[in-house]
Design an enzyme around this catalytic site. Structure first.
Site, PDB file in Angstrom:
ATOM      1  CB  CYS A 199      33.665  33.823  35.985  1.00 40.22           C
ATOM      2  SG  CYS A 199      32.091  34.684  36.249  1.00 40.22           S
ATOM      3  CB  CYS A 255      27.946  33.398  36.412  1.00 39.84           C
ATOM      4  SG  CYS A 255      28.513  34.848  35.498  1.00 39.84           S
ATOM      5  CB  SER A 256      30.335  29.871  34.147  1.00 42.10           C
ATOM      6  OG  SER A 256      29.159  30.160  33.416  1.00 42.10           O
ATOM      7  CB  CYS A 257      32.414  35.444  32.583  1.00 38.21           C
ATOM      8  SG  CYS A 257      30.917  36.311  33.069  1.00 38.21           S
TER       9      CYS A 257
END
Lengths: 327, 104
Positions: A234, A237-239
């Protein structure tokens, strides 16, 4: 062409040059687990949405990479609460001071061994010093933990969440979510019909075996094949499919991984010890919106006759993101 | 809002699978899920994901965010990066909302 003007902010790192990746997962401290649980509880109850949180995190500017991941979450949550009038600075400081005072316990002088050995049932009873060691050492909790505790306390006082919500979420992240993905993959290794259903519609197939993922995001399953190697990132962000795989490892959230996988996947995979032959296509999935990904690794060789439970023990988290393959 | 079936594919969509598209190359302010590196790039529709509330509006707490079609788009890595060092056949796939996609 210089397209830097298109960069949305510090978080928009896909394609940047960056450092080698620290491929070890540094795990999480208790305060980070607490901060994570609070964020998930608050967003799943839609008190504050994930997109609002992201927006305010992105708006941190230079601070974005100066502080850590959970520190960013904490600060953006606080900024939203102030902006929306959920609480004011005065109330926040008052509750925070109270939280700090709860940790402010006097240091107990450890007793002298000679003075605490005593007679017990008529016999001398000898203690070791280790019986009296404090179980915590080093510095106290970080200031962001007090911030997080104060925010949570205000939400609890307002009746928006409960302490049990947070505790349950911490437990699920520790003990439930990480095992779901492993069970699903083991079942797919064991049962070809389930594998087909999983690749066709992962969210439905997972729900059909009784696992409710409690997320509105859809799940897409990509099977590794002899001709295509899949890998997930991602960049914004940090999906990550948290309710299926647990928390993403620290490297998944790192600037290096997020910047580099998209434009040099072979080099990144090599840093994880995964050498993809030239004959194979590499397909990078940027998990940048509402889909979440599960990479289905090939079943390891010499596992004929193993049960689903035995197979699930062979499933490593890194396979499911596509950075490693089973031997 | 959670009750909506976001995944429903039974609808008329502007783009169909395998249609050629380019990602719009405008700049944006606020929260947006279209990374800079993919703007202006040419690719094809890989699949239709369904209809989701526009995250750009959710981030601003709009009461009824517009429901928009989300697509997965496939790009050749060679078309995305000037000096891509990998293979011709390598690809990258991203999720792009309809209002960021143009016809070729």
């Amino acid at each position: 062409m210089d397209k830097n003007y298109l960069k949305m902010g510090p978080h928009d790192v896909g394609g940047e040059e960056s450092l080698p990746i620290d491929t070890t997962d540094n795990n999480m401290t208790h305060w980070e687990k607490y901060a994570n649980a609070l964020r998930i509880v608050v967003s799943s109850k839609r008190i504050i949405t994930l997109d609002e949180l992201r927006y305010h995190t992105e708006a941190l500017g230079d601070q974005y990479f100066e502080i850590g991941y959970f520190e960013r979450n904490c600060l953006s949550l606080h900024n939203i609460c102030i902006q929306k009038g959920i609480y004011d600075t005065e109330l926040f400081q008052k509750i925070k001071s109270k939280k700090i005072s709860e940790f402010d316990v006097p240091i107990v002088d450890l007793p002298d061994v000679a003075s605490i050995n005593h007679i017990h049932d008529g016999k001398p009873h000898l203690h070791n010093m280790s019986d009296f060691q404090e179980d915590e050492s080093g510095d106290g909790p970080p200031d962001y933990y007090f911030d997080t505790l104060a925010i949570a306390q205000i939400f609890i006082d307002q009746g928006l969440i409960t302490n049990d919500d947070i505790t349950l979420k911490i437990e699920q992240f520790d003990n439930v979510f990480p095992n779901r993905g492993k069970a699903v993959v083991a079942k797919a290794w064991h049962d070809n019909l389930f594998k087909e259903a999983l690749v066709k519609d992962a969210k439905k197939a997972i729900s059909d075996i009784g696992i409710e993922l409690e997320t509105f995001a859809d799940i897409i399953c990509m099977p590794q094949t002899d001709t295509v190697h899949h890998i997930v990132v991602c960049t914004l962000c940090s999906c990550y499919p948290r309710t299926l795989l647990g928390m993403p490892p620290s490297w998944y959230k790192s600037r290096s991984y997020r910047s580099r996988v998209v434009h040099e996947p072979r080099e990144v995979l090599a840093e994880f010890g995964t050498i993809v032959p030239e004959s194979k296509e590499i397909k990078v999935h940027d998990s940048n919106a509402d889909m979440r990904y599960l990479i289905l690794p090939p079943r390891p060789s010499n596992t004929e006759g193993l049960s689903e439970i035995e197979l699930s023990k062979l499933v490593a988290r890194d396979y499911l993101v596509g950075v490693r393959l089973p031997k | 809002m959670l009750e909506l079936d976001y995944r429903s594919k039974a609808m008329d969509t502007k783009f169909k699978i395998n249609d050629e598209i380019t990602v719009d190359s405008r700049s944006s302010t606020g929260h947006c899920r279209t990374p800079a590196y993919i703007r202006g790039k040419k690719g094809v529709i890989e699949r239709i994901c369904g209809r989701y509330p526009n995250p750009e509006e959710i981030a601003l707490c709009k009461k009824d965010p517009k429901i928009v079609t989300l697509y997965r788009c496939r790009f050749k890595q060679m078309d995305v990066w000037d000096n891509y060092s990998g293979k011709d056949s390598d690809t990258i796939e991203l999720e792009i909302y309809e209002h960021w996609l143009n016809d070729v």
